[in-house]
Design a protein around this motif. Structure first.
Motif, PDB file in Angstrom:
ATOM      1  N   HIS A   1      54.632 -59.112   2.048  1.00  0.00           N
ATOM      2  CA  HIS A   1      53.640 -60.096   1.605  1.00  0.00           C
ATOM      3  C   HIS A   1      53.112 -60.933   2.770  1.00  0.00           C
ATOM      4  O   HIS A   1      51.914 -61.206   2.865  1.00  0.00           O
ATOM      5  CB  HIS A   1      54.240 -61.022   0.538  1.00  0.00           C
ATOM      6  N   LEU A   2      54.012 -61.323   3.654  1.00  0.00           N
ATOM      7  CA  LEU A   2      53.590 -62.158   4.781  1.00  0.00           C
ATOM      8  C   LEU A   2      52.783 -61.333   5.784  1.00  0.00           C
ATOM      9  O   LEU A   2      51.757 -61.783   6.303  1.00  0.00           O
ATOM     10  CB  LEU A   2      54.830 -62.789   5.440  1.00  0.00           C
TER      11      LEU A   2
ATOM     12  N   ILE B   1      57.075 -65.604  -4.312  1.00  0.00           N
ATOM     13  CA  ILE B   1      56.976 -65.417  -2.871  1.00  0.00           C
ATOM     14  C   ILE B   1      55.551 -65.750  -2.414  1.00  0.00           C
ATOM     15  O   ILE B   1      55.339 -66.468  -1.433  1.00  0.00           O
ATOM     16  CB  ILE B   1      57.343 -63.961  -2.486  1.00  0.00           C
ATOM     17  N   ASP B   2      54.582 -65.236  -3.167  1.00  0.00           N
ATOM     18  CA  ASP B   2      53.190 -65.509  -2.814  1.00  0.00           C
ATOM     19  C   ASP B   2      52.878 -67.000  -2.853  1.00  0.00           C
ATOM     20  O   ASP B   2      52.169 -67.524  -2.001  1.00  0.00           O
ATOM     21  CB  ASP B   2      52.247 -64.764  -3.767  1.00  0.00           C
ATOM     22  N   LYS B   3      53.439 -67.677  -3.860  1.00  0.00           N
ATOM     23  CA  LYS B   3      53.193 -69.118  -3.981  1.00  0.00           C
ATOM     24  C   LYS B   3      53.800 -69.867  -2.795  1.00  0.00           C
ATOM     25  O   LYS B   3      53.190 -70.779  -2.242  1.00  0.00           O
ATOM     26  CB  LYS B   3      53.761 -69.641  -5.310  1.00  0.00           C
TER      27      LYS B   3
ATOM     28  N   ARG C   1      59.374 -59.556   0.964  1.00  0.00           N
ATOM     29  CA  ARG C   1      58.850 -60.810   1.533  1.00  0.00           C
ATOM     30  C   ARG C   1      58.095 -60.543   2.827  1.00  0.00           C
ATOM     31  O   ARG C   1      57.036 -61.124   3.073  1.00  0.00           O
ATOM     32  CB  ARG C   1      59.996 -61.796   1.749  1.00  0.00           C
ATOM     33  N   ARG C   2      58.647 -59.654   3.656  1.00  0.00           N
ATOM     34  CA  ARG C   2      57.962 -59.308   4.900  1.00  0.00           C
ATOM     35  C   ARG C   2      56.605 -58.685   4.614  1.00  0.00           C
ATOM     36  O   ARG C   2      55.620 -58.986   5.278  1.00  0.00           O
ATOM     37  CB  ARG C   2      58.795 -58.305   5.696  1.00  0.00           C
TER      38      ARG C   2
ATOM     39  N   ILE D   1      62.790 -67.296   3.108  1.00  0.00           N
ATOM     40  CA  ILE D   1      62.201 -67.603   1.798  1.00  0.00           C
ATOM     41  C   ILE D   1      63.197 -67.262   0.693  1.00  0.00           C
ATOM     42  O   ILE D   1      63.699 -66.144   0.619  1.00  0.00           O
ATOM     43  CB  ILE D   1      60.889 -66.821   1.599  1.00  0.00           C
TER      44      ILE D   1
ATOM     45  N   ARG E   1      49.195 -60.849   4.732  1.00  0.00           N
ATOM     46  CA  ARG E   1      48.344 -62.016   4.979  1.00  0.00           C
ATOM     47  C   ARG E   1      47.881 -62.064   6.424  1.00  0.00           C
ATOM     48  O   ARG E   1      46.719 -62.371   6.706  1.00  0.00           O
ATOM     49  CB  ARG E   1      49.096 -63.311   4.640  1.00  0.00           C
ATOM     50  N   VAL E   2      48.804 -61.774   7.333  1.00  0.00           N
ATOM     51  CA  VAL E   2      48.445 -61.817   8.756  1.00  0.00           C
ATOM     52  C   VAL E   2      47.449 -60.697   9.078  1.00  0.00           C
ATOM     53  O   VAL E   2      46.451 -60.922   9.770  1.00  0.00           O
ATOM     54  CB  VAL E   2      49.705 -61.718   9.639  1.00  0.00           C
TER      55      VAL E   2
ATOM     56  N   ASP F   1      47.864 -71.036   7.672  1.00  0.00           N
ATOM     57  CA  ASP F   1      47.188 -70.154   8.626  1.00  0.00           C
ATOM     58  C   ASP F   1      48.240 -69.327   9.349  1.00  0.00           C
ATOM     59  O   ASP F   1      48.566 -69.594  10.503  1.00  0.00           O
ATOM     60  CB  ASP F   1      46.388 -71.025   9.605  1.00  0.00           C
ATOM     61  N   PRO F   2      48.804 -68.336   8.653  1.00  0.00           N
ATOM     62  CA  PRO F   2      49.921 -67.612   9.274  1.00  0.00           C
ATOM     63  C   PRO F   2      49.574 -66.977  10.626  1.00  0.00           C
ATOM     64  O   PRO F   2      50.375 -67.055  11.561  1.00  0.00           O
ATOM     65  CB  PRO F   2      50.307 -66.560   8.232  1.00  0.00           C
TER      66      PRO F   2
ATOM     67  N   LEU G   1      52.001 -71.766   3.894  1.00  0.00           N
ATOM     68  CA  LEU G   1      51.729 -71.474   5.305  1.00  0.00           C
ATOM     69  C   LEU G   1      50.228 -71.257   5.408  1.00  0.00           C
ATOM     70  O   LEU G   1      49.744 -70.156   5.188  1.00  0.00           O
ATOM     71  CB  LEU G   1      52.426 -70.176   5.712  1.00  0.00           C
TER      72      LEU G   1
ATOM     73  N   LEU H   1      54.328 -68.644   0.118  1.00  0.00           N
ATOM     74  CA  LEU H   1      53.558 -68.315   1.319  1.00  0.00           C
ATOM     75  C   LEU H   1      52.234 -69.080   1.395  1.00  0.00           C
ATOM     76  O   LEU H   1      51.695 -69.273   2.482  1.00  0.00           O
ATOM     77  CB  LEU H   1      53.304 -66.809   1.388  1.00  0.00           C
ATOM     78  N   ASP H   2      51.723 -69.508   0.232  1.00  0.00           N
ATOM     79  CA  ASP H   2      50.502 -70.321   0.260  1.00  0.00           C
ATOM     80  C   ASP H   2      50.698 -71.597   1.077  1.00  0.00           C
ATOM     81  O   ASP H   2      49.744 -72.180   1.573  1.00  0.00           O
ATOM     82  CB  ASP H   2      50.071 -70.699  -1.168  1.00  0.00           C
TER      83      ASP H   2
ATOM     84  N   GLN I   1      43.975 -61.553   8.089  1.00  0.00           N
ATOM     85  CA  GLN I   1      43.348 -62.467   9.052  1.00  0.00           C
ATOM     86  C   GLN I   1      42.889 -61.724  10.306  1.00  0.00           C
ATOM     87  O   GLN I   1      41.966 -62.148  10.986  1.00  0.00           O
ATOM     88  CB  GLN I   1      44.325 -63.585   9.443  1.00  0.00           C
TER      89      GLN I   1
ATOM     90  N   PHE J   1      60.511 -65.660   9.236  1.00  0.00           N
ATOM     91  CA  PHE J   1      60.049 -66.535   8.157  1.00  0.00           C
ATOM     92  C   PHE J   1      60.296 -65.881   6.797  1.00  0.00           C
ATOM     93  O   PHE J   1      60.663 -66.545   5.830  1.00  0.00           O
ATOM     94  CB  PHE J   1      58.560 -66.886   8.331  1.00  0.00           C
ATOM     95  N   ALA J   2      60.081 -64.553   6.734  1.00  0.00           N
ATOM     96  CA  ALA J   2      60.302 -63.856   5.461  1.00  0.00           C
ATOM     97  C   ALA J   2      61.773 -63.943   5.066  1.00  0.00           C
ATOM     98  O   ALA J   2      62.098 -63.990   3.886  1.00  0.00           O
ATOM     99  CB  ALA J   2      59.860 -62.402   5.570  1.00  0.00           C
TER     100      ALA J   2
END
Ligand code: FES
Lengths: 166, 327
Positions: A91-92, B293-295, A88-89, B285, A95-96, B302-303, B300, B297-298, A99, B281-282
């Motif tokens: 994947h998040l 997980i990806d869904k 999970r970490r 979930i 994303r960051v 603008d993480p 959020l 996270l969608d 960006q 946050f992770a």
């Protein structure tokens, strides 16, 4: 760094492995003398769940071109389910990082069991080539582009617990 | 005996910190009774050359707010550092970049284009500010923007950090009282580098909402839900930053139903605010399936904005690659 075209760009990649599976896979690849690219500097954590995203941000800020996160296959974590947390970490974090302008190909997640030395070596080799194709990240031009330097940045504040694998 | 001297300055900031200082109400009279205000552009007329003429170290206390967006900000920061004994990074902008620091997601040209061409701007000739311009009388110059906004301590040595956007007035009053007591020999100043006027814990620690096990199947946005008034906001899927944010505000936002957005900056011991929030946050979930997980996270949207709203300039990466690559 030189800009002579004949000098091949050698990516500096920091790899985090867990003690129980992926580190042993790497170890197996080593003891079986399977050849894999020397660009990945491995750091052993007890578990992929110990991977604090701070390590990854420090690695990139300190000059790494890419980061590899690896652990036991889902379901096989020696601390029950901590590799799902790592997943999970990951994947998040990705994303960051995107960006922030860091290409998704610079962060890789790899599950490897202790018996998968050959697979580990293969995956590392292809990751190195993918990162080579992306080119240098060069986050901070004041930093020296070596694994030693990046590791010194990553380990800052963790001197008492750091164990850097050769 | 002459009174100790006080200065306050704003660099890249909004002015809210100045208002917060005035908001300490009658305590402002203590400032006046105990200090001679020698430089405070928002409150009195003074020129940089007046500060230049002061003796080094002659200002006892300087509250410096704002980030280092341009060379003028840096010039004044260096000047006030030289003239001041106690330099306080005052407010989120000086400590960690704050909202102006979010400019570090973009490069300077993008920022200027947005300011001079977008919908709300009337600029038919498509003009852009020039840092240097020739007129018959000579050359006019304006400050040059830095590619990245820097925090105060990325430019000068800082003695204390006072977080908050803005710092809460009761915290400012307490700090003013402490400095006055220290000057009179009745109290001791904290060690250099300390964070003052804030707590040592997290916003969650001051929050009175009920906490159970945090496990969520989706993130929601505060404007789209009616949050339960008693339950932890993050547990309800509302991205609340309290878990990584320094205490000191009495959990103001969560206590009125709004999520913490992190204006008090990283909690004690947090190296990178965003990285800590990614971890947190992770962890909440509730899924072990990568697609799910990806869904989740969608949700959020603008993480990076969520995690670095106040802390981008002070973070490990300091800004995006887009900001770094084009000045
Ligand atoms: S022990 Fe290998 S991932 Fe947890």
């Amino acid at each position: 760094m030189t800009d002579k075209p004949e000098t091949k760009f050698e990516p500096v990649i920091i790899g985090f492995t867990c003690n129980w599976c992926s580190y042993r896979a790497a170890d197996m690849a080593g003891t079986a003398r399977m050849k894999y690219a020397p660009n990945v500097r491995l750091t052993r954590l007890m578990c992929s769940g110990r991977l604090d995203p701070t390590f990854v941000f420090k690695a990139f800020a300190g000059g790494a071109d890419a980061v590899l996160v690896s652990g036991c296959h889902p379901g096989d974590c020696h601390y029950i389910n901590q590799n799902y947390k790592a997943m999970r970490r990951f994947h998040l974090m990705k994303r960051v990082l995107v960006q922030m302008g860091i290409e998704p190909g610079r962060l890789k997640l790899l599950w490897a069991s202790a018996a998968e030395g050959a697979m580990f070596a293969r995956e590392v080799n292809s990751f190195v080539e993918e990162v080579r194709a992306l080119g240098p990240l060069n986050w901070n031009s004041n930093h020296v582009h070596t694994a030693d330097h990046v590791m010194s940045v990553v380990a800052e504040g963790h001197e008492h617990e750091a164990e850097v694998a050769a | 005996m002459s009174k100790p001297k006080f200065a306050m300055y704003w660099a890249a900031s909004c002015g809210g910190c100045e208002i917060a200082v005035l908001n300490i109400h009658e305590k402002i009279l203590d400032v006046d009774a105990n200090f001679e205000v020698v430089f405070w552009p928002v409150a009195m007329d003074a020129k940089y050359k007046d500060v230049e003429a002061m003796e080094d170290g002659s200002i006892t206390l300087c509250l410096f707010n704002g980030g280092m967006r341009n060379d003028e900000n840096e010039h004044v920061a260096k000047l006030l550092r030289k003239k001041s004994q106690i330099m306080v990074a005052f407010g989120s902008c000086a400590c960690e970049g704050c909202i102006p620091g979010m400019g570090n997601f973009s490069n300077v040209n993008q920022l200027i284009d947005t300011a001079f061409t977008t919908l709300s701007t009337d600029n038919p000739q498509n003009l852009r500010p020039q840092t240097s311009y020739e007129v018959p009388e000579g050359t006019l110059t304006i400050p040059t923007m830095n590619p990245l906004l820097k925090t105060l301590d990325q430019v000068v040595d800082v003695d204390y950090y006072m977080p908050g956007c803005p710092p809460e007035s009761h915290q400012i009053a307490a700090v003013v009282e402490l400095v006055i007591a220290a000057l009179q020999g009745n109290a001791q100043l904290p060690p250099k580098g300390a964070t003052i006027g804030a707590g040592n814990s997290t916003v969650c620690d001051e929050c009175t909402r009920k906490r159970n096990v945090k496990l969520i199947k989706e993130f929601s946005r505060i404007q789209l839900t009616h949050p339960d008034p008693e339950l932890c906001l993050l547990e309800q899927g509302i991205p609340c930053n309290g878990i990584a944010t320094r205490s000191g505000c009495n959990a103001r936002c969560p206590s009125v139903g709004a999520q913490c957005i992190g204006c008090y900056g990283p909690a004690e011991g947090v190296v990178d605010y965003g990285a800590r929030l990614i971890s947190a946050f992770a962890s909440v979930i509730d899924s072990e399936n990568p697609d799910e997980i990806d869904k989740i996270l969608d949700g959020l949207v603008d993480p990076a904005g969520q995690f670095y709203r106040f802390n981008l300039a002070g973070s490990l990466l300091r800004g995006s690659k887009y900001a770094k690559n084009g000045a």
